[in-house]
Write a protein that holds these residues in place. Sequence first.
Motif, mmCIF file in Angstrom:
data_model
loop_
_atom_site.group_PDB
_atom_site.id
_atom_site.type_symbol
_atom_site.label_atom_id
_atom_site.label_comp_id
_atom_site.label_asym_id
_atom_site.label_seq_id
_atom_site.Cartn_x
_atom_site.Cartn_y
_atom_site.Cartn_z
ATOM 1 N N PHE A 89 1.227 -1.462 0.366
ATOM 2 C CA PHE A 89 -0.133 0.571 0.017
ATOM 3 C C PHE A 89 1.091 1.175 0.244
ATOM 4 O O PHE A 89 0.598 2.264 -0.691
ATOM 5 C CB PHE A 89 -0.734 0.264 1.330
ATOM 6 C CG PHE A 89 -2.030 -0.679 1.282
ATOM 7 C CD1 PHE A 89 -2.039 -1.906 0.577
ATOM 8 C CD2 PHE A 89 -3.652 -0.058 1.124
ATOM 9 C CE1 PHE A 89 -3.086 -2.676 0.366
ATOM 10 C CE2 PHE A 89 -4.604 -0.938 0.300
ATOM 11 C CZ PHE A 89 -4.806 -2.285 0.125
ATOM 12 N N GLU A 92 2.369 1.303 -3.399
ATOM 13 C CA GLU A 92 1.266 2.148 -4.575
ATOM 14 C C GLU A 92 0.789 3.237 -4.210
ATOM 15 O O GLU A 92 0.345 4.130 -4.836
ATOM 16 C CB GLU A 92 0.087 0.720 -5.025
ATOM 17 C CG GLU A 92 0.585 -0.435 -5.059
ATOM 18 C CD GLU A 92 1.250 -0.304 -6.884
ATOM 19 O OE1 GLU A 92 1.126 0.801 -7.561
ATOM 20 O OE2 GLU A 92 1.552 -1.328 -7.926
ATOM 21 N N GLN A 93 0.965 3.744 -3.538
ATOM 22 C CA GLN A 93 0.915 4.803 -2.144
ATOM 23 C C GLN A 93 -1.046 5.076 -2.719
ATOM 24 O O GLN A 93 -1.499 5.893 -3.160
ATOM 25 C CB GLN A 93 0.968 6.658 -3.360
ATOM 26 C CG GLN A 93 2.616 6.542 -2.946
ATOM 27 C CD GLN A 93 3.028 7.274 -1.796
ATOM 28 O OE1 GLN A 93 2.477 8.103 -1.638
ATOM 29 N NE2 GLN A 93 3.424 6.370 -0.823
ATOM 30 N N ALA A 94 -1.598 4.053 -2.232
ATOM 31 C CA ALA A 94 -2.759 3.789 -2.025
ATOM 32 C C ALA A 94 -3.199 4.675 -0.847
ATOM 33 O O ALA A 94 -4.099 3.527 -0.071
ATOM 34 C CB ALA A 94 -3.229 1.863 -2.401
ATOM 35 N N GLY A 95 -3.606 5.210 -0.998
ATOM 36 C CA GLY A 95 -4.502 6.235 -0.361
ATOM 37 C C GLY A 95 -4.660 7.523 0.005
ATOM 38 O O GLY A 95 -4.293 8.070 -0.697
ATOM 39 N N LEU A 101 -8.051 2.292 5.584
ATOM 40 C CA LEU A 101 -7.580 1.966 4.868
ATOM 41 C C LEU A 101 -7.268 0.491 6.147
ATOM 42 O O LEU A 101 -7.005 -0.458 5.648
ATOM 43 C CB LEU A 101 -5.952 2.448 5.247
ATOM 44 C CG LEU A 101 -5.582 3.466 3.641
ATOM 45 C CD1 LEU A 101 -4.325 3.527 3.464
ATOM 46 C CD2 LEU A 101 -5.802 2.581 2.317
ATOM 47 N N ILE A 104 -9.849 -2.030 4.595
ATOM 48 C CA ILE A 104 -9.963 -2.637 3.931
ATOM 49 C C ILE A 104 -8.496 -3.763 3.940
ATOM 50 O O ILE A 104 -8.468 -4.527 3.073
ATOM 51 C CB ILE A 104 -9.368 -1.498 2.995
ATOM 52 C CG1 ILE A 104 -10.569 -1.192 2.114
ATOM 53 C CG2 ILE A 104 -8.365 -2.327 1.528
ATOM 54 C CD1 ILE A 104 -10.992 0.054 1.373
ATOM 55 N N LEU A 105 -7.507 -3.337 4.562
ATOM 56 C CA LEU A 105 -6.154 -3.330 4.941
ATOM 57 C C LEU A 105 -6.410 -5.591 5.378
ATOM 58 O O LEU A 105 -5.706 -6.658 4.667
ATOM 59 C CB LEU A 105 -4.787 -3.212 5.975
ATOM 60 C CG LEU A 105 -4.307 -2.258 4.608
ATOM 61 C CD1 LEU A 105 -3.588 -1.371 5.734
ATOM 62 C CD2 LEU A 105 -3.003 -3.010 4.040
ATOM 63 N N LEU A 127 -13.479 -6.828 -1.800
ATOM 64 C CA LEU A 127 -13.495 -5.295 -0.617
ATOM 65 C C LEU A 127 -14.685 -4.453 -0.753
ATOM 66 O O LEU A 127 -15.116 -3.316 -0.352
ATOM 67 C CB LEU A 127 -12.646 -4.380 -1.374
ATOM 68 C CG LEU A 127 -10.980 -4.868 -0.874
ATOM 69 C CD1 LEU A 127 -9.872 -4.246 -1.682
ATOM 70 C CD2 LEU A 127 -10.541 -5.142 0.578
ATOM 71 N N SER A 136 -9.513 6.341 -3.956
ATOM 72 C CA SER A 136 -8.508 5.790 -4.254
ATOM 73 C C SER A 136 -8.693 3.607 -4.865
ATOM 74 O O SER A 136 -7.154 2.871 -4.460
ATOM 75 C CB SER A 136 -7.381 5.572 -3.207
ATOM 76 O OG SER A 136 -7.082 6.870 -2.574
ATOM 77 N N HIS A 137 -9.452 3.476 -5.071
ATOM 78 C CA HIS A 137 -9.751 1.580 -5.201
ATOM 79 C C HIS A 137 -9.375 1.268 -6.156
ATOM 80 O O HIS A 137 -8.222 -0.132 -5.422
ATOM 81 C CB HIS A 137 -11.352 2.355 -5.651
ATOM 82 C CG HIS A 137 -12.394 2.927 -5.024
ATOM 83 N ND1 HIS A 137 -12.345 3.920 -5.458
ATOM 84 C CD2 HIS A 137 -13.495 1.876 -4.490
ATOM 85 C CE1 HIS A 137 -13.781 4.090 -4.287
ATOM 86 N NE2 HIS A 137 -14.351 3.046 -4.208
ATOM 87 N N ASN A 138 -9.027 1.766 -7.331
ATOM 88 C CA ASN A 138 -7.683 1.219 -8.250
ATOM 89 C C ASN A 138 -6.369 1.057 -7.882
ATOM 90 O O ASN A 138 -5.431 0.216 -8.280
ATOM 91 C CB ASN A 138 -7.202 1.669 -9.536
ATOM 92 C CG ASN A 138 -9.039 2.205 -10.114
ATOM 93 O OD1 ASN A 138 -9.424 1.002 -10.934
ATOM 94 N ND2 ASN A 138 -9.384 3.369 -10.350
ATOM 95 N N ARG A 139 -5.462 2.436 -7.062
ATOM 96 C CA ARG A 139 -4.154 1.879 -6.093
ATOM 97 C C ARG A 139 -4.621 1.047 -5.809
ATOM 98 O O ARG A 139 -3.865 -0.220 -5.167
ATOM 99 C CB ARG A 139 -4.230 3.032 -5.747
ATOM 100 C CG ARG A 139 -4.121 4.891 -6.946
ATOM 101 C CD ARG A 139 -3.739 5.417 -5.832
ATOM 102 N NE ARG A 139 -2.640 7.033 -7.171
ATOM 103 C CZ ARG A 139 -2.164 7.460 -7.121
ATOM 104 N NH1 ARG A 139 -1.105 6.684 -6.117
ATOM 105 N NH2 ARG A 139 -1.729 7.993 -8.023
ATOM 106 N N ILE A 140 -5.552 1.131 -4.663
ATOM 107 C CA ILE A 140 -5.797 -0.237 -3.889
ATOM 108 C C ILE A 140 -6.247 -1.365 -4.411
ATOM 109 O O ILE A 140 -5.020 -2.625 -3.959
ATOM 110 C CB ILE A 140 -6.877 -0.250 -2.873
ATOM 111 C CG1 ILE A 140 -7.231 1.540 -1.949
ATOM 112 C CG2 ILE A 140 -7.034 -1.528 -2.251
ATOM 113 C CD1 ILE A 140 -8.233 1.732 -0.753
#
Lengths: 153, 703
Positions: A89, A92-95, A101, A104-105, A127, A136-140
């Motif tokens: 995460f 990918e800078q997923a947030g 988070l 989700i994690l 998810l 941020s869905h696609n990054r996640i």
Amino acid sequence: MVAFTLNGAAVALDVPEEVSLLHALRGPGGLSGPRFGCGTEQCGTCMVLVDGKPSYACSLPASAAAGRSVTTVEGLGTPEAPHPLQAAFLAEQAGQCGYCLSGILVSAAALLATNPDPDEDAIRSALDPHLCRCGSHNRIIRAVRRAAKEMAA
Amino acid sequence: MSGTEVKLPGSLNANRRLSQWLAFDSDGVVTLKPGKVEIGQGILTALTQIAADELDVGMERIALARTTTGESPNEGVTSSSLSMQDGGTAVRHACAATRGIYLQVISQRSGVPMERIAVEDGRFLGPDGKELGSYWSLAGAGLLETEAPADATPKPIAARRLSGTSVARVDLPDKVFGAARFVHDLRLPGMLHARTVRPPSRGAVLRDVALPEGAQVVRDGNFLAVLAATEWEAEALAARVAARCRWEETDSLPDDHALDAWLDVAGARGEPKVEIERAAETPAPARTWKRRFQRPYIAHASLGPSCAVARWDGEAVRIWSHTQGVYNLRSDAATVLRLPLESVVVTHMEGAGCYGHNGADDVALEAAIIARAVPGTPVRLLWTRAEELGWAPYSPGMLVEVEASQAADGSLLGWRSTITSNGHVNRPGRDTNPTLLVASQIAEPFPVKPSANPPLATGGGSQRNAIPFYRLPNLTVTTRRLLEMPLRVSSLRGLGALMNVWTIESLMDEMAEAAGEDPLDFRLRHLDDERSRAVLEKAAAMANWRGRVKREGWGMGIGVARYKNSAAWGAVIAEVEAKERVFCRRLWIAGDAGEIVNPDGVKNQYEGGAIHGASVALLERVTFDRRRVTSDSWESYPILRFSEVPTVEVEMIDRPAEKFLGAGEASMGPAIAAIANAIHDALGVRPKRLPFTPEAIAEAAAG
């Protein structure tokens, strides 16, 4: 008093049995990872793992955790020893705001425990109980796939 | 500030002393004191990058001070995509000025000429590599106790090390490890927990309440709240008290099922204003168009309910809040609490992602009112999900009527629009009358004034982006600002641009079709500005627009705008699939936000804004009966979930020599417009009402 295993350690939290597990964790449990979002199982910010299964801590009575094993985002890893998902995460800078988070994690960790190589649809489906308002869905999704690859390597 | 002072860049102009922005300590820590706050968009990371570059220090040396009234520069509100323009520009200039001052002093003291001194991670080195001094060795010298000179020169583009690179966000590690970072996580010794007992409907009056014995209840007029030692006791107590209240309710809301009719009637008795009018001699139009568009009230729907902590110490109150503007909140809170300004101190702490004026300020005042009952004891108030969706300010319902005309060769000749809406700005600290939710509910209430609508010169509100950015000889834009406000409204990401970009882009598509031209070509031939053309062409290339193949049940559409007609550009191409309802499957986005400090952060903003737009386009609508908002859960106010979020590609055009332009609001309007146009491509119907539900599409098909 409710006794269970929290992130690998035995705890006994001083809460009435009917109080939600979320209150127990954020109150006497002293945690901040599981978050309040709606209280009605609609957003997933409170998600924790109970015996490895994603569970809404906001609606689960603390008594339901008695004798079981509860894992929160704090139990996945630490900055010094991050879980592959936490590392992914960050990679990918997923947030954005990050409020979603924690939940989700742990859901992603439960997914990877049963399906080590999930495709995009499987990730979206796992998810889907979680809302993210920042987009941020696609990054996640990419971060979960990255973690799966790391864990397989 | 006297009239003779030179203008300094960005927020530095109103906060001119360098010590307002920076502090050094002897241990090698640089404290940066931004007045703009983190609302989820990554601003703190970008500001840290800029400061590290200009000061020549490592990013890890920079600590960020929590924005606090009386201590931090007053940069107003973190809003309107101005954080980089105002705050980024100020930090760059302040840090460049600081480096220059230290360089000069160290040069004088050492006798080494300035041009022979290098700065490495805060150490000033002579030609032989010997350290001549550092920010930390001179930390006590008071060098920052001065106004920033106007002639400080930031580094040339080629000398920037960090600006322009995708540095990782400074706040994200805390968030993936569940650290206590949000105001929701603040735990102070002896802290009590509060919950409100909200009126059952708008304007309800509390006639009677039978208090449970021993319960700690705070009442101020129609504002009622409970206090307890734990969250669960506070929740239970709030429910018990709620059951013992007798409220007198009245009908106060319009008919939700005839919202456009109500907007029309309320608009007719509202405040008309011609926003812009220009005319030219043009040939008689070959085609004319008359269209009417409508949108509902839209909620912020922040993922974390609003929260605040407050503590009274004597006659002063301290507030911790996820407000967008600590000084603005302080101003309204002081008015309502009837305190001098300096008796209210507001410190910012992060909340869940913020996309405009949500409930953050409201809950902060409420926490302060409750905490007044227990002096010296900190009180944490958390709203419920129902309060967040039911009582935070909304983005107003809107009606836009357009008449447009086209020449025989298809060229756009005239555009005349009338925009009916409440004003889009109702923020605290902007008026002598406070705007916070319970200001009108307490025992000595303040009146409720209808929201304001800023002029186009400062970006506009309902009329934001109402002027088509296409070549257009005849133009009239009129607003009708509602002077009644049955639902409290204020600013949400994009303001009126969401509606106006959609209406403009819908008609552009319709006119292109009538002219027998491709929607891309039609737009390009009406665009003179090179940067506008560039984003449009880039998005088209990304989506292979010219090579697109029509598929049954699928459609593609374009939406493009320059935010506020003065800020960042966004071009979006959407692909939708029409099934039992419409799903947006893909978005291609091209943007231009001027100089980009953090490319990944900017892409994240464009992507998030477009997904927010897709959610608004397809799902979001505040619903109400004649007394209460009924969309007060995620079930009744759904937003886009993982299973239906489109895949997104973003490419930015970097312009390192140009000004910073905020990225958070540039893609949302174009995304909504692109989805609307893609629906037409898929179904042959142009929706006229948000959200684009099967009902709205059927209504448009029926004409």
